[in-house]
Design a protein around this motif. Sequence first.
Motif, short mmCIF file in Angstrom:
data_model
loop_
_atom_site.label_atom_id
_atom_site.label_comp_id
_atom_site.label_asym_id
_atom_site.label_seq_id
_atom_site.Cartn_x
_atom_site.Cartn_y
_atom_site.Cartn_z
N GLU A 6 -99.68 9.90 -85.92
CA GLU A 6 -99.35 10.37 -87.28
C GLU A 6 -98.08 11.22 -87.26
O GLU A 6 -97.19 11.05 -88.12
CB GLU A 6 -100.52 11.17 -87.85
N PHE A 7 -97.97 12.10 -86.27
CA PHE A 7 -96.79 12.96 -86.17
C PHE A 7 -95.53 12.13 -85.92
O PHE A 7 -94.49 12.37 -86.54
CB PHE A 7 -96.98 13.97 -85.05
N LEU A 8 -95.60 11.15 -85.03
CA LEU A 8 -94.43 10.34 -84.68
C LEU A 8 -93.98 9.48 -85.86
O LEU A 8 -92.79 9.29 -86.08
CB LEU A 8 -94.73 9.48 -83.46
N LEU A 9 -94.93 8.95 -86.60
CA LEU A 9 -94.58 8.16 -87.78
C LEU A 9 -93.88 9.02 -88.84
O LEU A 9 -92.93 8.59 -89.48
CB LEU A 9 -95.83 7.50 -88.36
N GLU A 10 -94.37 10.23 -88.99
CA GLU A 10 -93.75 11.15 -89.94
C GLU A 10 -92.34 11.53 -89.48
O GLU A 10 -91.40 11.56 -90.27
CB GLU A 10 -94.61 12.41 -90.06
N LEU A 11 -92.19 11.77 -88.18
CA LEU A 11 -90.89 12.13 -87.62
C LEU A 11 -89.87 11.01 -87.83
O LEU A 11 -88.68 11.25 -88.07
CB LEU A 11 -91.04 12.42 -86.12
N GLY A 12 -90.35 9.77 -87.77
CA GLY A 12 -89.47 8.61 -87.91
C GLY A 12 -88.85 8.46 -89.29
O GLY A 12 -87.94 7.64 -89.46
N ARG A 13 -89.31 9.22 -90.24
CA ARG A 13 -88.71 9.17 -91.57
C ARG A 13 -87.36 9.89 -91.62
O ARG A 13 -86.56 9.65 -92.53
CB ARG A 13 -89.66 9.80 -92.59
N ASP A 14 -87.13 10.77 -90.64
CA ASP A 14 -85.93 11.61 -90.67
C ASP A 14 -84.97 11.37 -89.53
O ASP A 14 -83.83 11.84 -89.58
CB ASP A 14 -86.34 13.09 -90.67
N GLN A 15 -85.37 10.67 -88.48
CA GLN A 15 -84.51 10.48 -87.32
C GLN A 15 -84.91 9.21 -86.57
O GLN A 15 -85.98 8.63 -86.84
CB GLN A 15 -84.59 11.69 -86.40
N PRO A 16 -84.08 8.73 -85.64
CA PRO A 16 -84.40 7.50 -84.92
C PRO A 16 -85.63 7.66 -84.02
O PRO A 16 -85.61 8.44 -83.06
CB PRO A 16 -83.14 7.25 -84.08
N VAL A 17 -86.69 6.96 -84.35
CA VAL A 17 -87.94 6.97 -83.58
C VAL A 17 -88.38 5.51 -83.44
O VAL A 17 -88.57 4.82 -84.44
CB VAL A 17 -89.03 7.79 -84.30
#
Length: 304
Positions: free
Chosen positions: A81-92
């Motif tokens: 969940e955290f990584l998916l959220e992070l991917g909204r703002d930067q390359p993940v």
Amino acid sequence: MGLAQAAGMAAAQERLSVVATTGMIADAAREVGGDLVDVRALMGPGVDPHAYRQTRSDIVALANADLVLWNGLYLEAQMEEFLLELGRDQPVVAVAEGVPADRLIGSADYDGRYDPHLWMTPELWSRVVETVRDALIEVRPEGADTFTANAEDYLSELSDLADYTAEALSSVPADRRVLVTAHDAFGYFGAAYDFEVIGIQGISTESEAGLRRVSDLVDLLVERDIGAVFVETSVSDRNIRALIEGAAAEGHEVAIGGELYSDAMGEPGTYRGTYIGMIDSNATTIARALGGEAPEAGMRDLLN
């Protein structure tokens, strides 16, 4: 030289900050990125990615990274969940999710999920390395030639590893190709090398093995005269020890065939602390323990 041009050249020379969840992904990023990247792995030797939760320092590192690489396919279940959220703002990038679905094994534990342990065969992991290459190029296009050349060299090494692994494991007699491990991380391995794989726990270590499961496996060891089981570096050996003790109570001797690297590599700075060393060690250990032929020191004469 103008100030703008100098600043541009300095930026191009700055190393790309890459954060990877597992050691295997970090190793691929280092091999492909070479001198153009600084790579940090969140999970070290012996760490179980299924149960891992990000720490405060992890969050800072992830938020400041130029590129975040994670496996996906629900491997990092507690971080997803955290990584998916992070991917909204930067390359993940979830590197394993670039592999076509027809090459994946479904999960009996989670409906609509797939077995995430793609690194268990060099052929499948090569697909992931290509995704890592493409992710690096996307973030740092001016490094494309370097990333492409490094990837080609590394993929050639993985091809050699695949050849060695197949040769070593094919030497195990067909009736002895039964791999009993702590959890079901070796599904792709079994499919690729024609081994029956039996994990005490399911694909995720979060699934507990009950007394009935252990009892049933003791009966299987006795009935099929299986003489070796394997521990994993990132999973407790409690259930494996229970199997051995249960078989002994039935008058059947079972030995530990060796220690396998399932969800984490070996110590940093060692051969087993690389992806190639990890798989070389696994293939060599399994082949030798189950009656096959493989050099004691492995493919590169570096296992000792």
